[in-house]
Scaffold this motif. Structure first.
Motif, short mmCIF file in Angstrom:
data_model
loop_
_atom_site.label_atom_id
_atom_site.label_comp_id
_atom_site.label_asym_id
_atom_site.label_seq_id
_atom_site.Cartn_x
_atom_site.Cartn_y
_atom_site.Cartn_z
N ILE A 112 1.00 -1.43 0.11
CA ILE A 112 -0.20 -0.64 -0.21
C ILE A 112 0.69 1.18 -0.05
N ASN A 165 1.61 4.25 -3.26
CA ASN A 165 1.49 5.70 -2.57
C ASN A 165 2.40 7.29 -2.84
N THR A 225 -6.20 -2.50 8.11
CA THR A 225 -5.55 -2.35 6.91
C THR A 225 -5.99 -0.59 6.47
N VAL A 282 -4.90 2.15 5.24
CA VAL A 282 -4.82 3.41 3.95
C VAL A 282 -5.13 4.78 3.86
#
Length: 295
Positions: free
Chosen positions: A53, A57, A136, A140
Motif C-alpha cells: 500500500i 502511494n 488495514t 490506507v
C-alpha cells in the motif's frame, strides 16, 4: 500526481469489535522509500500488504508507521483442566483412609495449580479477519492523509523553487547582457592590454601577442555556459510542472547549475559578471537545499 514534499504527519484511528486501534505516520527526507513498521505482536502477517500500500502511494521518504491496539474489557470464562481434575480425584481415592473422606470443597479445587484457568474467550477467525481488515483500511486512510499533507508542503515548495528558477534566469540574462561581453568592449580591453605589455619592448612579436590575446578571449567567452544555464532553466520548469516525483532529477539539475556558475566565475574578467556569478551560486545553493525536501 501532485508535487510532494517528503515531510509530513498523519493519524488515523477507529474501532473493530472490542478493539480500538490508532495509526501514526511520520515522514522525513530519504533517498528512497524506507517504511519502518511497528506492529503489535500477532499482526505481523499484515506487513506485506501494508508495504505494498505504501509503495503504491509514495516513492520516496523515510516513513515511520506505528500501530497501537487495545482491547476493551471482556467477560472471562473458566476453563477446567479435566485431566488435572481426574488426577486429583484419583489421588484422593488411592490415598483412601490416609485422608479425610469428605468431598473436596470448591475452594480446595480452585487452589490446585492448573486445575482451573480464567481467560478471555478465543476470537473466531471471522472476527480476527474483520479486525485486520479494519486496521488495514485505517492504514490506507493514514497514507492518504499523509499524502495530502505532503502535497500541501509540495505546493509551497513549488512556489519557492519557481522563484529560485526565475532568479537564476534573471541573473543569467544580466551576465549575458553585461557590456564587458560586447565585441567592441572586448576589443578595446585587449588592445589596451597588448599596448601595455608591448610598450617599450620592441622585441615582442605583435602578431603573436594578438594571436594569444584572441585565444585568451575565446577561452574566456561565456556563450556556452549561458546557453546551458538557459537550457537548464527550461528543463527545471518542465520538471516542476510534470506532476511526477522529480526530486532526484532536480537535484542533479542543481549540480549542473552549480557547475556552470563556477565556470562563469572562473572565466569572468569583469567585476559585474563576477558579482552576478557569485549571487547566482547563492541562489543555486538555496534551490538545491529546497530540492532536498522534494519526493
Amino acid at each position: 500526481m501532485t508535487l510532494q514534499s517528503m515531510t509530513g504527519f498523519a493519524r488515523s484511528e477507529g474501532s473493530s469489535g472490542r478493539y480500538r486501534w490508532a495509526w501514526e505516520l511520520r515522514s522525513v527526507n530519504g533517498k528512497g522509500l524506507d517504511l519502518r513498521l511497528r506492529l503489535p505482536t500477532g499482526l505481523e502477517a499484515l506487513e506485506t500488504e501494508l508495504r505494498d500500500i505504501a509503495a503504491r502511494n509514495l516513492s520516496r521518504g523515510n516513513i515511520q508507521a506505528g500501530l497501537s491496539l487495545s482491547a476493551s474489557e471482556a467477560k472471562l470464562e473458566a476453563v477446567v483442566n479435566r485431566d488435572a481434575l481426574d488426577a486429583v480425584l484419583l489421588l484422593k481415592r488411592d490415598l483412601g483412609d490416609a485422608v479425610s473422606d469428605a468431598p473436596l470443597s470448591f475452594d480446595t479445587l480452585l487452589s490446585v495449580r492448573g486445575l482451573v484457568e480464567f481467560r478471555e474467550p478465543e476470537e473466531g477467525t471471522d472476527a480476527q479477519d474483520a479486525r485486520n481488515s479494519d486496521i488495514t483500511a485505517g492504514f490506507v486512510a493514514a497514507i492518504a492523509s499523509l499524502k495530502t499533507m505532503r502535497e500541501r508542503e509540495g505546493a509551497s515548495l513549488f512556489a519557492i523553487l519557481s522563484g529560485h528558477i526565475d532568479k537564476i534566469e534573471q541573473l543569467t540574462h544580466i551576465i549575458e547582457a553585461d557590456p564587458s561581453r560586447q565585441p567592441d568592449q572586448i576589443r578595446a580591453r585587449l588592445t589596451a592590454q597588448i599596448a601595455l605589455i608591448s610598450d617599450g619592448n620592441s622585441g615582442l612579436d605583435r602578431d603573436r601577442l594578438h594571436a594569444e590575446a584572441v585565444l585568451l578571449a575565446t577561452k574566456a567567452d561565456l556563450r556556452e555556459e549561458i546557453d546551458r544555464l538557459n537550457g537548464h532553466v527550461v528543463a527545471a520548469r518542465e520538471l516542476l510542472g510534470s506532476g511526477v516525483p522529480v526530486g532526484r532529477k532536480l537535484d542533479f539539475l542543481a549540480q549542473e547549475f552549480n557547475r556552470e556558475s563556477n565556470t562563469i566565475c572562473s572565466k569572468s574578467n569583469a567585476s559585474a559578471v563576477t558579482a552576478a556569478g557569485i549571487e547566482l551560486k547563492v541562489v543555486i545553493d538555496q534551490f538545491r537545499e529546497q530540492v532536498q525536501n522534494l519526493e
